[in-house]
Motif scaffolding. Sequence first.
Motif, PDB file in Angstrom:
ATOM      1  N   ALA A 187       0.842  -1.192   0.000  1.00 29.05           N
ATOM      2  CA  ALA A 187       0.000   0.000   0.000  1.00 29.05           C
ATOM      3  C   ALA A 187       0.875   1.239   0.000  1.00 29.05           C
ATOM      4  CB  ALA A 187      -0.915   0.020   1.227  1.00 29.05           C
ATOM      5  N   ASP A 188       0.457   2.233  -0.760  1.00 28.05           N
ATOM      6  CA  ASP A 188       1.139   3.528  -0.754  1.00 28.05           C
ATOM      7  C   ASP A 188       0.502   4.377   0.333  1.00 28.05           C
ATOM      8  OD1 ASP A 188       2.341   5.933  -1.144  1.00 28.05           O
ATOM      9  OD2 ASP A 188       1.676   6.208  -3.221  1.00 28.05           O
ATOM     10  N   LEU A 189       1.127   4.402   1.490  1.00 29.28           N
ATOM     11  CA  LEU A 189       0.541   5.062   2.652  1.00 29.28           C
ATOM     12  C   LEU A 189       0.722   6.578   2.634  1.00 29.28           C
ATOM     13  CD1 LEU A 189       1.460   2.502   5.438  1.00 29.28           C
ATOM     14  CD2 LEU A 189      -0.593   2.636   4.022  1.00 29.28           C
ATOM     15  N   MET A 190       1.346   7.097   1.608  1.00 32.28           N
ATOM     16  CA  MET A 190       1.415   8.547   1.459  1.00 32.28           C
ATOM     17  C   MET A 190       0.132   9.102   0.836  1.00 32.28           C
ATOM     18  SD  MET A 190       5.427   9.077   0.376  1.00 32.28           S
ATOM     19  CE  MET A 190       5.311  10.857   0.273  1.00 32.28           C
ATOM     20  N   THR A 191      -0.806   8.200   0.543  1.00 29.74           N
ATOM     21  CA  THR A 191      -2.093   8.617  -0.004  1.00 29.74           C
ATOM     22  C   THR A 191      -3.214   8.186   0.934  1.00 29.74           C
ATOM     23  OG1 THR A 191      -2.536   6.574  -1.240  1.00 29.74           O
ATOM     24  CG2 THR A 191      -1.178   8.246  -2.319  1.00 29.74           C
ATOM     25  N   ALA A 192      -4.316   8.928   0.913  1.00 28.60           N
ATOM     26  CA  ALA A 192      -5.484   8.563   1.720  1.00 28.60           C
ATOM     27  C   ALA A 192      -6.043   7.223   1.269  1.00 28.60           C
ATOM     28  CB  ALA A 192      -6.545   9.654   1.608  1.00 28.60           C
ATOM     29  N   GLN A 193      -6.022   6.972  -0.040  1.00 26.54           N
ATOM     30  CA  GLN A 193      -6.552   5.714  -0.563  1.00 26.54           C
ATOM     31  C   GLN A 193      -5.734   4.512  -0.083  1.00 26.54           C
ATOM     32  OE1 GLN A 193      -5.746   8.412  -2.284  1.00 26.54           O
ATOM     33  NE2 GLN A 193      -7.579   9.105  -3.409  1.00 26.54           N
ATOM     34  N   GLY A 194      -4.416   4.673  -0.053  1.00 22.18           N
ATOM     35  CA  GLY A 194      -3.559   3.586   0.408  1.00 22.18           C
ATOM     36  C   GLY A 194      -3.795   3.263   1.872  1.00 22.18           C
ATOM     37  N   CYS A 195      -3.979   4.279   2.692  1.00 25.69           N
ATOM     38  CA  CYS A 195      -4.246   4.062   4.119  1.00 25.69           C
ATOM     39  C   CYS A 195      -5.596   3.378   4.320  1.00 25.69           C
ATOM     40  CB  CYS A 195      -4.212   5.387   4.870  1.00 25.69           C
ATOM     41  SG  CYS A 195      -2.563   6.121   5.005  1.00 25.69           S
ATOM     42  N   ALA A 196      -6.604   3.814   3.570  1.00 30.49           N
ATOM     43  CA  ALA A 196      -7.936   3.211   3.687  1.00 30.49           C
ATOM     44  C   ALA A 196      -7.897   1.745   3.277  1.00 30.49           C
ATOM     45  CB  ALA A 196      -8.928   3.987   2.831  1.00 30.49           C
ATOM     46  N   HIS A 197      -7.166   1.450   2.218  1.00 30.28           N
ATOM     47  CA  HIS A 197      -7.041   0.059   1.762  1.00 30.28           C
ATOM     48  C   HIS A 197      -6.377  -0.800   2.828  1.00 30.28           C
ATOM     49  CE1 HIS A 197      -6.064  -3.448  -0.662  1.00 30.28           C
ATOM     50  NE2 HIS A 197      -4.776  -3.255  -0.402  1.00 30.28           N
ATOM     51  N   GLU A 224       7.698  20.000  -1.619  1.00 29.90           N
ATOM     52  CA  GLU A 224       8.557  19.279  -0.669  1.00 29.90           C
ATOM     53  C   GLU A 224       7.904  19.220   0.709  1.00 29.90           C
ATOM     54  OE1 GLU A 224      11.158  17.547  -1.142  1.00 29.90           O
ATOM     55  OE2 GLU A 224      11.615  18.080  -3.210  1.00 29.90           O
ATOM     56  N   TRP A 225       7.315  20.320   1.140  1.00 25.00           N
ATOM     57  CA  TRP A 225       6.635  20.325   2.440  1.00 25.00           C
ATOM     58  C   TRP A 225       5.480  19.327   2.453  1.00 25.00           C
ATOM     59  CZ3 TRP A 225       7.784  22.089   7.106  1.00 25.00           C
ATOM     60  CH2 TRP A 225       8.775  23.065   7.232  1.00 25.00           C
ATOM     61  N   GLU A 226       4.699  19.319   1.384  1.00 28.37           N
ATOM     62  CA  GLU A 226       3.569  18.391   1.324  1.00 28.37           C
ATOM     63  C   GLU A 226       4.041  16.946   1.345  1.00 28.37           C
ATOM     64  OE1 GLU A 226      -0.436  17.590  -1.408  1.00 28.37           O
ATOM     65  OE2 GLU A 226       1.039  19.088  -2.010  1.00 28.37           O
ATOM     66  N   LYS A 227       5.139  16.669   0.651  1.00 26.14           N
ATOM     67  CA  LYS A 227       5.688  15.310   0.613  1.00 26.14           C
ATOM     68  C   LYS A 227       6.153  14.864   1.997  1.00 26.14           C
ATOM     69  CE  LYS A 227       9.308  14.868  -1.958  1.00 26.14           C
ATOM     70  NZ  LYS A 227      10.149  14.783  -3.183  1.00 26.14           N
ATOM     71  N   GLU A 228       6.820  15.741   2.717  1.00 22.02           N
ATOM     72  CA  GLU A 228       7.295  15.374   4.055  1.00 22.02           C
ATOM     73  C   GLU A 228       6.127  15.127   5.016  1.00 22.02           C
ATOM     74  OE1 GLU A 228      10.925  15.025   4.766  1.00 22.02           O
ATOM     75  OE2 GLU A 228      10.439  14.840   2.648  1.00 22.02           O
ATOM     76  N   LEU A 229       5.101  15.950   4.942  1.00 23.23           N
ATOM     77  CA  LEU A 229       3.929  15.750   5.806  1.00 23.23           C
ATOM     78  C   LEU A 229       3.186  14.476   5.441  1.00 23.23           C
ATOM     79  CD1 LEU A 229       2.686  19.445   5.909  1.00 23.23           C
ATOM     80  CD2 LEU A 229       3.572  18.139   7.853  1.00 23.23           C
ATOM     81  N   ASN A 230       3.073  14.185   4.153  1.00 23.01           N
ATOM     82  CA  ASN A 230       2.384  12.965   3.723  1.00 23.01           C
ATOM     83  C   ASN A 230       3.191  11.705   4.008  1.00 23.01           C
ATOM     84  OD1 ASN A 230      -0.109  13.877   2.790  1.00 23.01           O
ATOM     85  ND2 ASN A 230       0.751  14.486   0.812  1.00 23.01           N
TER      86      ASN A 230
END
Length: 260
Positions: free
Chosen positions: A56-66, A102-108
Amino acid sequence: MSFDLGLSGQRALVTGGTKGVGAAVVASLLEAGVTVIAAARTVPSEEQHGLHYVAADLMTAQGCAHLAAVALDRLGGVDILVNVLGGSSAPGGGFAVLDDAEWEKELNHNLMPAVRLDRALLPAMIAQGKGVIIHVTSIQHILPLPDSTTAYAAAKAALATYSKSLSKEVTPKGVRVVRVSPGWVETDAAVAMAERLAAKAGTDYEGGKKIIMDALGGIPLGRPAKPEEVADLITFICSPRAASISGAEYIIDGGTVPTA
């Protein structure tokens, strides 16, 4: 006196569970008799008894939900959630090179996976009246390195503050929340970094390690922590032996932070 941790039969989800500290946590929990789901962007094809992998790609909401849906479906619930996932790919150069992307990537990478998975899995933990959540932060939220880790350190600081607030909310409902903050850990990625620095400086691996330790202001212990040492601490905190521990932060850094 027996030192059985009393974890046999528990169900755990570990993010970042195929490398470094995450892989060591998975191994430690398995040894203690826990059934584990290990999540990462890419996972091995072969599983073993008591261990399930979920890609799962946990940097996305969809990955976390899955991931949360799979964990609830396969295990019927989660007793232990260890949010290990984290890291930084930000370039060196200080604040000026950190644009919004870059900021968004670090937070995600370092904050939002924990927030999203907690939100998805906490209701079931509260319903069963028990659970443990471990947030792996970093000493860099106390000792940031301005040249390259400002955004990472800020994201980890946000994770630490969120974790403390969450502990106040859900501990009365039976769910313990604890922060573990490693310093430099000798993972494969850390070894590779030390080797790159060593090659650039014309020295050997031990010289590369010294460069990193000097950048951190020194490690009184004289060496980085090992992934297994961090994992053993996390496994103990997850256990009924640590039933009175919630809302705390455990620093495991060989003495790097001088005031904690």
